[in-house]
Design a protein around this motif. Structure first.
Motif, mmCIF file in Angstrom:
data_model
loop_
_atom_site.group_PDB
_atom_site.id
_atom_site.type_symbol
_atom_site.label_atom_id
_atom_site.label_comp_id
_atom_site.label_asym_id
_atom_site.label_seq_id
_atom_site.Cartn_x
_atom_site.Cartn_y
_atom_site.Cartn_z
ATOM 1 N N TYR A 150 -41.852 -25.355 51.106
ATOM 2 C CA TYR A 150 -41.734 -26.276 50.506
ATOM 3 C C TYR A 150 -40.357 -26.948 51.068
ATOM 4 O O TYR A 150 -39.026 -26.591 50.727
ATOM 5 C CB TYR A 150 -41.514 -26.663 49.079
ATOM 6 C CG TYR A 150 -41.478 -27.737 48.483
ATOM 7 C CD1 TYR A 150 -42.093 -28.775 48.006
ATOM 8 C CD2 TYR A 150 -39.925 -28.146 48.000
ATOM 9 C CE1 TYR A 150 -41.982 -29.204 47.357
ATOM 10 C CE2 TYR A 150 -39.886 -28.854 47.594
ATOM 11 C CZ TYR A 150 -40.421 -30.070 46.828
ATOM 12 O OH TYR A 150 -40.176 -31.182 46.649
ATOM 13 N N VAL A 165 -42.597 -20.487 50.716
ATOM 14 C CA VAL A 165 -43.561 -21.417 50.197
ATOM 15 C C VAL A 165 -43.368 -22.510 51.723
ATOM 16 O O VAL A 165 -44.467 -23.298 51.486
ATOM 17 C CB VAL A 165 -44.103 -21.719 49.445
ATOM 18 C CG1 VAL A 165 -44.255 -20.843 48.422
ATOM 19 C CG2 VAL A 165 -42.877 -22.804 48.763
ATOM 20 N N LYS A 217 -47.754 -26.261 46.107
ATOM 21 C CA LYS A 217 -46.905 -24.644 47.271
ATOM 22 C C LYS A 217 -46.293 -24.312 46.177
ATOM 23 O O LYS A 217 -45.600 -23.324 45.845
ATOM 24 C CB LYS A 217 -45.763 -25.680 47.879
ATOM 25 C CG LYS A 217 -47.015 -25.641 49.327
ATOM 26 C CD LYS A 217 -46.239 -26.038 50.492
ATOM 27 C CE LYS A 217 -46.461 -25.713 52.006
ATOM 28 N NZ LYS A 217 -45.716 -26.423 53.188
ATOM 29 N N PHE A 233 -49.719 -18.500 53.009
ATOM 30 C CA PHE A 233 -50.161 -17.988 51.537
ATOM 31 C C PHE A 233 -50.605 -16.322 51.262
ATOM 32 O O PHE A 233 -50.125 -15.297 50.254
ATOM 33 C CB PHE A 233 -50.828 -18.377 50.498
ATOM 34 C CG PHE A 233 -50.916 -19.875 49.705
ATOM 35 C CD1 PHE A 233 -49.589 -20.026 49.809
ATOM 36 C CD2 PHE A 233 -50.959 -20.092 49.129
ATOM 37 C CE1 PHE A 233 -48.552 -21.015 49.266
ATOM 38 C CE2 PHE A 233 -50.997 -21.259 48.258
ATOM 39 C CZ PHE A 233 -49.330 -22.185 48.822
ATOM 40 N N THR A 235 -50.774 -23.305 55.481
ATOM 41 C CA THR A 235 -50.009 -23.149 54.176
ATOM 42 C C THR A 235 -51.173 -21.724 53.793
ATOM 43 O O THR A 235 -50.761 -21.193 52.793
ATOM 44 C CB THR A 235 -50.232 -23.951 53.024
ATOM 45 O OG1 THR A 235 -49.411 -25.303 53.461
ATOM 46 C CG2 THR A 235 -49.911 -23.715 51.722
ATOM 47 N N PHE A 284 -47.370 -22.203 43.130
ATOM 48 C CA PHE A 284 -47.256 -21.118 44.098
ATOM 49 C C PHE A 284 -45.881 -20.257 43.835
ATOM 50 O O PHE A 284 -45.919 -18.448 42.894
ATOM 51 C CB PHE A 284 -47.722 -20.931 45.157
ATOM 52 C CG PHE A 284 -47.851 -19.480 45.671
ATOM 53 C CD1 PHE A 284 -48.980 -18.276 45.036
ATOM 54 C CD2 PHE A 284 -47.557 -19.038 47.149
ATOM 55 C CE1 PHE A 284 -48.727 -16.866 46.249
ATOM 56 C CE2 PHE A 284 -48.376 -17.491 47.588
ATOM 57 C CZ PHE A 284 -48.780 -16.495 47.084
ATOM 58 N N ALA A 285 -44.985 -20.787 44.688
ATOM 59 C CA ALA A 285 -43.813 -20.766 43.942
ATOM 60 C C ALA A 285 -43.643 -20.073 43.193
ATOM 61 O O ALA A 285 -42.643 -19.526 42.476
ATOM 62 C CB ALA A 285 -43.075 -21.791 44.133
#
Length: 238
Positions: free
Chosen positions: A130, A128, A148, A179, A175, A151-152
């Motif tokens: 990060y 993602v 992020k 995604f 981003t 979502f992770a």
């Protein structure tokens, strides 16, 4: 066989009816968008389908078992196989980023060693994009960075079903494209994805069943078979 079913589901909060006698089913390996104006009931319907809210009446089932009648073992299995990304990220404020991502692994994969958990966390944060320290807490992150991590966290147990509530809200274009790319890979793996969005770019990035809500009811269904016949699908305004 449908993997998820809502049958005559209604939901009230403080005597206000938010969902009114909704029936719908989700086939495995499909993508479904719950759409509608603010206050139409789409996010509440998503949470009902995910088993996060108990319906006031009607039933919600996973593989023909009522979610709210499941025993502890069944509900744990369901939570392992179906993850939820919240609109506001809903990260644990009193835990650092590492532990926000580690806790689902500890719950659902208790035999996984420390080294394996670290490897999974490293892999998912790289996925993602990060790149901040894992020892900081969510309050130190921007809203986009929190999304992020949310979502992770939804992805880290490699679920069969993803529930996403406004996943592209408060993130930048780069981003959002990331995604979408990740989700397309999951779709290619026949994962089941159900999401709420008001973002046309995000919605039009996937072929999906489109379920429109209005005043707590399903107003219209545009299913994939119908979408395939729509020449202007990618040009229409939602």
């Amino acid at each position: 066989m449908a993997i998820l079913k809502m049958k005559n589901v209604s939901y009230e909060d403080n005597n206000l009816k938010i969902i009114d006698d909704v029936s719908h089913y989700i086939e495995p390996g499909t993508v479904t968008a719950f759409l509608g104006k603010p206050g139409s009931g789409k996010s509440t319907a998503l949470k009902l389908l995910a088993g996060l809210f108990p319906p006031t009446s009607g039933s919600v089932s996973f593989e023909d078992i009522d979610i709210h009648s499941m025993n502890q073992k069944q509900i744990l299995s369901f939570r392992k196989r179906a993850s939820f990304m919240f609109q506001d990220s809903a990260l644990w404020a009193n835990q650092d980023i590492y532990h926000n991502l580690e806790l689902p692994l500890q719950l659902h994969f208790p035999k996984l060693g420390v080294k394996e958990r670290k490897e999974r966390i490293k892999k998912i944060t790289e996925l993602v994009d990060y790149n901040k320290p894992l020892i900081i807490r969510p309050a130190a992150l921007s809203i986009g960075e929190q999304k992020k991590i949310s979502f992770a966290r939804a992805l880290i147990c490699e679920p069969d079903i993803l529930f996403l509530d406004e996943p592209s809200e408060s993130i930048d274009d780069k981003t959002e494209d990331l995604f979408i790319s990740i989700l397309k890979n999951l779709i290619a793996e026949n994962k089941t994805i159900i999401y709420v969005s008001h973002d046309n770019y995000f919605i039009n990035s996937f072929l999906c069943d489109k379920i429109y809500f209005e005043d707590g009811k399903i107003k219209e269904k545009i299913l994939l078979d119908d979408i395939n016949q729509m020449d202007d699908y990618y040009e229409g305004d939602l």
